[in-house]
Design an enzyme around this catalytic site. Structure first.
Site, PDB file in Angstrom:
ATOM      1  N   SER A  45     -10.152  -0.458   6.972  1.00  0.00           N
ATOM      2  CA  SER A  45      -9.517  -0.006   5.724  1.00  0.00           C
ATOM      3  C   SER A  45      -9.015  -1.122   4.963  1.00  0.00           C
ATOM      4  O   SER A  45      -8.356  -1.408   3.883  1.00  0.00           O
ATOM      5  CB  SER A  45      -8.433   1.059   5.847  1.00  0.00           C
ATOM      6  OG  SER A  45      -9.070   2.518   6.073  1.00  0.00           O
ATOM      7  N   LYS A  92       0.794  -1.326   0.021  1.00  0.00           N
ATOM      8  CA  LYS A  92       0.006  -0.036  -0.151  1.00  0.00           C
ATOM      9  C   LYS A  92       0.859   1.295   0.054  1.00  0.00           C
ATOM     10  O   LYS A  92       1.718   1.302   0.660  1.00  0.00           O
ATOM     11  CB  LYS A  92      -0.858   0.002   1.293  1.00  0.00           C
ATOM     12  CG  LYS A  92      -2.092   0.990   1.165  1.00  0.00           C
ATOM     13  CD  LYS A  92      -2.941   1.037   2.447  1.00  0.00           C
ATOM     14  CE  LYS A  92      -3.907   1.903   2.596  1.00  0.00           C
ATOM     15  NZ  LYS A  92      -4.720   1.753   3.798  1.00  0.00           N
ATOM     16  N   SER A 105      -9.627   2.164   2.871  1.00  0.00           N
ATOM     17  CA  SER A 105      -8.806   3.040   2.025  1.00  0.00           C
ATOM     18  C   SER A 105      -7.753   2.027   1.382  1.00  0.00           C
ATOM     19  O   SER A 105      -7.196   2.249   0.162  1.00  0.00           O
ATOM     20  CB  SER A 105      -8.168   3.938   2.926  1.00  0.00           C
ATOM     21  OG  SER A 105      -7.150   3.156   3.753  1.00  0.00           O
TER      22      SER A 105
END
Length: 485
Positions: free
Chosen positions: A173, A74, A149
């Site tokens: 997330s 990420k 997210s």
């Protein structure tokens, strides 16, 4: 290389038996990513040095289970010499000079960094729509959001770009995008994994975790990245088990609590039917299931957004246009530099949370908002602990809906915030939690959330593995990946 039908174990076997080299595997991975990016927009940056890294692994020989296997990271996790943006304009030119501990641990294990995945800006969002680099797309239906997210990581795993990806979870997330994309995602106990080198959103809530199609793959990766880190004073000294080796799908004697408040009045009825059926599966496998109550849950969203925004307003003070990142042009003085750099560099959602957090911490509002939220958080921790003193797991839906359409909620912040109502509790209490594929509702994936005692990730892995081996959801391939309309 398409990873839809591969696992870390199967890839390791091919590498160990010289059926394929890490270089070949990495080259195929980068090609797959390149071919799919125009559809899914899962990555911000692809690692151009990945093939060189793979050649080094080949030269050293395949060793551990992750050796030579590409994994996505990420883009709010620092990678030395590789652009790290947190999907924000203000960090669009930021090149770290060191890597996060989790990245170093993967590197030491021989894993290959395939690239950095898209996310909501500074991990603030539930759909990846706040990303400076544009929205990622759901692997099952590209008109729908992948969640957030960690939407880019979820999409990359679900569409077969990589076998596993790292995400971060502050209020859901990892679990929400995992549920939306029909994959497994786990947020470990707060402190189980080092946060050193992870761009902070809310420091008391953030935690790095793993996403994969198969439970056993996340177990392998989590065992690798977990453990104490001298750089992170909040990381735990507790011994890290070999989650993969200890997988056990026997549910006999396991006690599962089902909070009635998780059956939220706004939840999709078809989704709840699927969750009910999944919980019945656990009963058939020998688990005991009982209803409980978590009355403080109704305050979870308010408590979370006061605490998270307050911590964010503090953490994001460092982005001022002076030390690194985006710097506004044509400014006349230092005040203009600060104001213009932040005004131009941050997106609307980040600004909204900074303002909310700054207000909650202000002298006139601190007692009424931040202090009160912290007190209610303690009540919630106590409630969760009391339930887990009697039960092995807490179970319920991961989300109130399946993946919604791109653009459907982005202009309604409150509707977007409510996406987190079922996942927030585990973060507030610092508990390990995961989303496990539980079937389909209206043609889209549904996730079952499992929450366990602190540092009892093994029980989550075992229960998730038992369900996985019953429903074989990993065999289902999204319609879009079959080439169907």
């Amino acid at each position: 290389m398409n990873y839809l039908n591969e696992t870390i174990d199967s890839l390791h076997e091919k590498l160990a038996n010289n059926e394929i080299t890490s270089k070949d595997l990495t080259q195929e991975t980068l090609k797959t990513i390149n071919d799919s990016e125009h559809t899914y927009n899962a990555f911000v940056t692809v690692n151009k040095d990945a093939v060189k890294d793979a050649e080094k692994v080949d030269a050293d020989g395949i060793k551990g289970s992750l050796s030579g296997i590409p994994i996505a990271i990420k883009d709010n996790i620092l990678t030395d010499g590789l652009l790290t943006t947190a999907s924000s304009k203000i960090l669009s030119n930021f090149m770290p000079v060191y890597s996060a501990t989790v990245v170093e641990k993967l590197k030491a294990a021989g894993a290959i960094n395939a690239g950095k995945t898209n996310l909501d800006e500074f991990a603030m969002g539930s759909s990846t729509e706040t990303s400076y680099y544009g929205t990622s797309h759901n692997a099952w239906d590209i008109t729908k959001v992948p969640g957030g997210s960690s939407g880019g990581s979820a999409a990359a795993v679900a569409n077969g770009d990589v076998v596993a990806a790292l995400g971060t979870d502050t209020g859901g997330s990892i679990r929400q995008p995992s549920a939306f994309n029909g994959i497994f995602g786990i947020k470990p106990t707060y402190g189980r994994v080092s946060r050193w080198g992870v761009i902070a959103f809310a420091s008391s809530l953030d935690q790095v975790g793993v996403m994969s199609k198969r439970v056993e793959d996340s177990a392998t990766v989590l065992s690798t990245i977990a453990g104490h880190d001298d750089h992170d004073s909040t990381s735990s000294n507790k011994e890290v088990p070999d989650y993969r080796a200890n997988l056990n799908k026997d549910m006999t004697g396991i006690k599962i609590a089902v909070p009635k408040e998780f059956w939220h009045e706004g939840t999709n009825p078809e989704l709840l039917k699927q969750i009910d059926a999944t919980i019945d599966t656990y009963k058939k496998l020998g688990a005991t299931v009982e209803e409980v109550s978590l009355p403080t849950l109704k305050h979870a969203v308010e408590v979370y957004y006061v605490i998270a925004s307050s911590e964010a307003s503090s953490n994001l003070q460092r982005y001022d246009g002076v030390r690194y990142g985006f710097r506004a042009k044509d400014v006349k003085n230092i005040k203009e530099l600060f104001v213009n750099s932040r005004s131009e560099g941050f997106g609307d959602e980040v600004k909204r949370r900074i303002m909310l957090g700054t207000f909650a911490l202000s002298a006139g509002a601190y007692d009424a908002y931040f202090k009160k939220a912290a007190e209610v958080r303690t009540l919630f921790i106590n409630e969760m602990s009391a339930v887990l003193d009697k039960y092995d797991l807490i179970a319920g839906p991961s989300t109130t809906t399946t993946a919604f359409g791109i653009g459907d909620k982005i202009d309604d912040p409150l509707a977007m915030y409510m996406n987190d109502i079922l996942t927030i509790p585990a973060n507030l209490a610092g508990l390990p939690a995961a989303s496990v594929p539980a079937g389909l509702a209206d043609g889209m994936p549904v996730g079952l959330q499992l929450i366990a005692k602190p540092f009892d990730e093994q029980t989550i892995f075992n229960a998730a593995y038992a369900l996985q081996e019953e429903n074989k959801f990993y065999e289902k391939i999204p319609t879009s990946l079959k080439g169907e309309d």
